[in-house]
Design a protein around this motif. Structure first.
Motif, PDB file in Angstrom:
ATOM      1  N   ALA A 221       0.838  -1.209   0.000  1.00 18.84           N
ATOM      2  CA  ALA A 221       0.000   0.000   0.000  1.00 18.84           C
ATOM      3  C   ALA A 221       0.867   1.250   0.000  1.00 18.84           C
ATOM      4  O   ALA A 221       0.594   2.215  -0.741  1.00 18.84           O
ATOM      5  CB  ALA A 221      -0.931  -0.006   1.214  1.00 18.84           C
ATOM      6  N   ILE A 222       1.927   1.239   0.805  1.00 24.82           N
ATOM      7  CA  ILE A 222       2.807   2.414   0.872  1.00 24.82           C
ATOM      8  C   ILE A 222       3.458   2.666  -0.484  1.00 24.82           C
ATOM      9  O   ILE A 222       3.535   3.805  -0.950  1.00 24.82           O
ATOM     10  CB  ILE A 222       3.837   2.246   2.019  1.00 24.82           C
ATOM     11  CG1 ILE A 222       3.088   2.366   3.365  1.00 24.82           C
ATOM     12  CG2 ILE A 222       4.972   3.274   1.898  1.00 24.82           C
ATOM     13  CD1 ILE A 222       3.945   2.207   4.596  1.00 24.82           C
ATOM     14  N   ARG A 223       3.891   1.571  -1.160  1.00 24.55           N
ATOM     15  CA  ARG A 223       4.477   1.738  -2.508  1.00 24.55           C
ATOM     16  C   ARG A 223       3.461   2.390  -3.455  1.00 24.55           C
ATOM     17  O   ARG A 223       3.797   3.325  -4.197  1.00 24.55           O
ATOM     18  CB  ARG A 223       4.900   0.377  -3.083  1.00 24.55           C
ATOM     19  CG  ARG A 223       6.344   0.021  -2.796  1.00 24.55           C
ATOM     20  CD  ARG A 223       6.783  -1.228  -3.578  1.00 24.55           C
ATOM     21  NE  ARG A 223       6.180  -2.422  -3.014  1.00 24.55           N
ATOM     22  CZ  ARG A 223       6.739  -3.139  -2.028  1.00 24.55           C
ATOM     23  NH1 ARG A 223       7.924  -2.805  -1.547  1.00 24.55           N
ATOM     24  NH2 ARG A 223       6.127  -4.191  -1.534  1.00 24.55           N
ATOM     25  N   ALA A 224       2.211   1.916  -3.412  1.00 23.15           N
ATOM     26  CA  ALA A 224       1.180   2.460  -4.312  1.00 23.15           C
ATOM     27  C   ALA A 224       0.923   3.939  -4.007  1.00 23.15           C
ATOM     28  O   ALA A 224       0.796   4.764  -4.922  1.00 23.15           O
ATOM     29  CB  ALA A 224      -0.111   1.655  -4.169  1.00 23.15           C
ATOM     30  N   ILE A 225       0.868   4.278  -2.733  1.00 22.10           N
ATOM     31  CA  ILE A 225       0.584   5.670  -2.349  1.00 22.10           C
ATOM     32  C   ILE A 225       1.744   6.578  -2.766  1.00 22.10           C
ATOM     33  O   ILE A 225       1.533   7.644  -3.365  1.00 22.10           O
ATOM     34  CB  ILE A 225       0.336   5.781  -0.823  1.00 22.10           C
ATOM     35  CG1 ILE A 225      -0.954   5.040  -0.442  1.00 22.10           C
ATOM     36  CG2 ILE A 225       0.269   7.245  -0.396  1.00 22.10           C
ATOM     37  CD1 ILE A 225      -1.151   4.872   1.067  1.00 22.10           C
ATOM     38  N   VAL A 226       2.970   6.152  -2.452  1.00 25.30           N
ATOM     39  CA  VAL A 226       4.138   7.009  -2.731  1.00 25.30           C
ATOM     40  C   VAL A 226       4.290   7.225  -4.242  1.00 25.30           C
ATOM     41  O   VAL A 226       4.639   8.315  -4.690  1.00 25.30           O
ATOM     42  CB  VAL A 226       5.419   6.387  -2.115  1.00 25.30           C
ATOM     43  CG1 VAL A 226       6.664   7.113  -2.597  1.00 25.30           C
ATOM     44  CG2 VAL A 226       5.335   6.413  -0.592  1.00 25.30           C
ATOM     45  N   ARG A 227       3.975   6.197  -5.009  1.00 26.86           N
ATOM     46  CA  ARG A 227       4.097   6.309  -6.464  1.00 26.86           C
ATOM     47  C   ARG A 227       3.086   7.312  -7.028  1.00 26.86           C
ATOM     48  O   ARG A 227       3.410   8.142  -7.870  1.00 26.86           O
ATOM     49  CB  ARG A 227       3.873   4.927  -7.106  1.00 26.86           C
ATOM     50  CG  ARG A 227       4.447   4.794  -8.488  1.00 26.86           C
ATOM     51  CD  ARG A 227       4.199   3.404  -9.093  1.00 26.86           C
ATOM     52  NE  ARG A 227       4.600   2.296  -8.238  1.00 26.86           N
ATOM     53  CZ  ARG A 227       3.776   1.316  -7.824  1.00 26.86           C
ATOM     54  NH1 ARG A 227       2.504   1.305  -8.189  1.00 26.86           N
ATOM     55  NH2 ARG A 227       4.221   0.330  -7.065  1.00 26.86           N
ATOM     56  N   ALA A 228       1.850   7.253  -6.525  1.00 27.02           N
ATOM     57  CA  ALA A 228       0.779   8.064  -7.120  1.00 27.02           C
ATOM     58  C   ALA A 228       0.639   9.450  -6.492  1.00 27.02           C
ATOM     59  O   ALA A 228       0.069  10.351  -7.113  1.00 27.02           O
ATOM     60  CB  ALA A 228      -0.547   7.303  -6.998  1.00 27.02           C
ATOM     61  N   ALA A 229       1.142   9.629  -5.270  1.00 26.61           N
ATOM     62  CA  ALA A 229       0.872  10.879  -4.542  1.00 26.61           C
ATOM     63  C   ALA A 229       1.385  12.149  -5.220  1.00 26.61           C
ATOM     64  O   ALA A 229       0.696  13.180  -5.166  1.00 26.61           O
ATOM     65  CB  ALA A 229       1.416  10.782  -3.115  1.00 26.61           C
TER      66      ALA A 229
END
Ligand code: GLN
Length: 281
Positions: A221-229
């Motif tokens: 989840a953290i990877r997905a958030i950091v990528r899209a943020a």
């Protein structure tokens, strides 16, 4: 008080005796006040009032549920966070005291009386979003969750607490934000590794898995958030993420790879790395 009457004081003393002192007094008081339909303050003011037998029966039923491991917060349907009273159900993670660090760090980045836009991704009960909305009444807070059931709990909390500056959006992480941009994005996402032994212990056994675990290393989840943020932050906007005590270096590396600057990690009261963040360049 008539001799032999059932009272709150008597029930609390008997429970402490029966458990050999192992029952946490605060928990037992919460369960008794819930069984009686009052708050804890009532217990002290009415400790010697005679109760009816049905009250004692109801109290013992709650003690039995607790004895099977069910979290107190789910039994009483309530948990305090940031001195606000939140309704919680098994559809949402039980707010944790350590998450108040994320709220504190977020508040340091939002001046009083500014009309900033804040997003809380995976809001669950709404604890973080509503604490921020409470402290910064002029901010507009968007609280998201993939779970419709969780959003229902969060919406109910916003209504009961009377905060008008919070709105809700359903969807995964940044996908819930459509094409909007924010000054600050915060999240306490799931970050426990799927095979972590802690999942079989204590309150975690009863909490929604989707709110706790995220892939083999807990960082999906953290990877997905950091990528899209970055696409959802204003220039200079902040991203702040809670994570596990051993994930600080990993999260900082992800933030740097995604182009964030001023990347750093804050420690909780026990000195463990707990929240990392960075600023959109
Ligand atoms: N801090 C919680 C725990 O370890 C986990 C919450 C989360 O995954 N966001 O109990």
């Amino acid at each position: 008080m008539s001799v032999g009457a059932i009272t709150a004081r008597g029930l609390l003393a008997a429970t402490a005796d029966e458990s050999g002192g192992s029952a946490a007094p605060r928990e037992v008081e919460l369960l008794l006040s819930h069984a009686l339909g009052h708050d804890r303050a009532w217990l002290y003011a009415h400790a010697d009032d005679p109760l009816v037998a049905a009250d004692a029966v109801q109290f013992h039923a709650l003690l039995l549920r607790r004895a099977t491991g069910e979290p107190v917060a789910y039994i009483v349907g309530r948990r305090e966070f940031w001195s606000l009273d939140f309704a919680v159900t098994p559809d949402v993670l039980i707010p944790r005291p350590e998450t108040e660090l994320l709220v504190e760090l977020a508040l340091r980045r939002i001046a009083q009386n500014t009309q900033v836009e804040i997003a809380d991704l995976g809001t669950g009960s709404g604890a973080i979003a509503l604490a921020l909305a409470h402290e910064r009444p002029r901010a507009r807070v968007t609280a998201t969750d993939a779970s419709v059931a969780a959003l229902t709990v969060a919406r109910g909390n916003a209504q009961r607490l009377g905060f008008g500056n919070v709105e809700f959006a359903q969807g995964d992480w940044c996908a819930a934000l459509a094409d909007r941009k924010f000054d600050l994005i915060v999240s306490n996402p799931p970050y426990i590794a799927a095979t972590d032994a802690h999942l079989g212990r204590g309150d975690l056994r009863f909490e929604p898995r989707a709110a706790l675990t995220s892939g083999a290393d807990g960082l999906d989840a953290i990877r997905a958030i950091v990528r899209a943020a970055p696409a959802h932050l204003q220039p200079g906007g902040w991203l702040l993420l809670e994570h596990g005590h051993d994930q600080g270096a990993g999260v900082r590396a992800l933030l740097e790879k995604s182009g964030f600057v001023e990347v750093s990690t804050a420690r909780d009261l026990e000195g463990r790395e707990r929240v990392s963040g960075g600023r959109s360049a």
